[in-house]
Every structure is written in C-alpha cells, then in structure tokens.
Design a protein around this motif. Sequence first.
Motif, short mmCIF file in Angstrom:
data_model
loop_
_atom_site.label_atom_id
_atom_site.label_comp_id
_atom_site.label_asym_id
_atom_site.label_seq_id
_atom_site.Cartn_x
_atom_site.Cartn_y
_atom_site.Cartn_z
N PRO A 1 -10.12 8.01 -4.70
CA PRO A 1 -10.16 9.19 -5.57
C PRO A 1 -8.99 10.12 -5.23
N ARG A 2 -8.56 10.87 -6.23
CA ARG A 2 -7.47 11.84 -6.04
C ARG A 2 -8.04 13.12 -5.44
N GLU A 3 -7.45 13.53 -4.34
CA GLU A 3 -7.90 14.71 -3.61
C GLU A 3 -6.81 15.77 -3.64
N ARG A 4 -7.21 17.03 -3.49
CA ARG A 4 -6.24 18.12 -3.40
C ARG A 4 -5.41 17.93 -2.13
N THR A 5 -4.09 18.02 -2.26
CA THR A 5 -3.18 17.84 -1.13
C THR A 5 -3.35 19.00 -0.15
N THR B 1 0.84 -1.20 0.00
CA THR B 1 0.00 0.00 0.00
C THR B 1 0.87 1.24 0.00
N CYS B 2 0.44 2.24 -0.79
CA CYS B 2 1.24 3.45 -0.99
C CYS B 2 0.39 4.70 -0.90
N VAL B 3 1.03 5.81 -0.54
CA VAL B 3 0.46 7.14 -0.69
C VAL B 3 1.10 7.72 -1.94
N MET B 4 0.29 8.12 -2.90
CA MET B 4 0.76 8.66 -4.17
C MET B 4 0.52 10.17 -4.19
N THR B 5 1.49 10.92 -4.70
CA THR B 5 1.35 12.37 -4.83
C THR B 5 1.82 12.78 -6.21
N GLN B 6 1.01 13.60 -6.87
CA GLN B 6 1.38 14.15 -8.17
C GLN B 6 0.87 15.59 -8.21
N GLY B 7 1.80 16.53 -8.31
CA GLY B 7 1.41 17.93 -8.30
C GLY B 7 0.70 18.27 -7.00
N ASP B 8 -0.53 18.76 -7.09
CA ASP B 8 -1.27 19.13 -5.89
C ASP B 8 -2.34 18.08 -5.54
N ARG B 9 -2.18 16.84 -6.04
CA ARG B 9 -3.14 15.76 -5.78
C ARG B 9 -2.48 14.63 -5.01
#
Length: 194
Positions: free
Chosen positions: A157-161, A102-110
């Motif tokens: 779902p991708r949420e704003r960081t 299991t991972c936490v993914m971050t891309q830009g502000d998501r």
Amino acid sequence: MQRTSGGHGASTPSRGGADPRRVRLVALVGVVAAALALPLAVASAGSVRDGRRTGPPGAARTDDRPPAPAPSGSPRLLGLGPATAARCGPELTSPEGVEAQTCVMTQGDRTWARTYYRNATGTGLRSLLSLMGPGGRTVQAHCAVGAEDDPEVCETPRERTAGAADAYTAVAEFANGSGADAPLLLRSGSNSPS
C-alpha cells in the motif's frame, strides 16, 4: 490560337506560362505527400528516455520495467502532477527460475514498494514484499505468485512519506511452500549490489 499534338486534343501551354492544370496537380500531390509523411515522422520519432528510444507514443514497450530513477530531492513535475521516482535494485534470477527486480517508488508525498517478477518454476510460490522506512516503520504485502510464466507486479500500500525517500528500502522474498520453514528461492532488494 492553340496547337494540338498527336491528335489527342491535348493543348500546349500558352507562351510564357505553365499549364494551370499541371500546377494544380503538382500542388495537390505535394499536399497529399505532406499529409502522409507527417504522421509517419511523428510515429517514428518516438521519445528518448535516458538516452535510448522508447518508441512511438502508445506503442508497447519491450522492456516493461520501472521508470528511470529521478534525481534525489523532490520529484519533478511533468505538467500533470508529480512524477513517479523509482529507486531499484538489479534484476536477479534464482537457479530455480524466479526472476525479480524490487524498487522503492515515490510520487509526491507517497512512498511504496514494488517488485516486478516472473515465475518460471512451474509451481505456485509465496511472496512477501516489505517496505522499511525511517523509525523502524514497516509495511508488508503478501502476493500470490501463480505458476504461469508471465511477468507480474506486486505492490505494498502507498503510505505517506516520512523523511527522505532514500531512507526507504524494499525487499521481496519468494519461497516454495506455505510454511515458515519453506525454502527461500530468491530475495530481491531495492538496494542490492549489482
């Protein structure tokens, strides 16, 4: 005056120079060899990520796992936009045959949670993937886990960081059955000790 040898009509080179046909043949062979060697060199070079080869571009990877984690801070730019950073826990396996990472993914502000899993139990399972962020914010996804023994992926779902990316944690739980009292087979987290 030209001389012939062996009666086959082949001429010998004139004094002080090479046969122009032979020079053209050698040049042609060199060009063909270079044209064949260049694609092979590019294909065998592949790329290097984290000190290990990933194979030629477009080749299937043998370790279909998340990308290497990026250093903390803002994600790197690769020329096409922000890179995806992954912060993953270890790969875990339950005695019943469920495997997950299991991972936490971050891309830009998501930011979002992702779990890579494989179900070798032979029965369908229930899975809940949770992304917990700063301020008690939680996003969840229910994933249908089939009885097939194939690697799969589940994402929230991708949420704003909100805040720093390392303030997020992801947890995936795999249970056998549909009720609240269904036995838990595996819990996999992004910050689990390895």
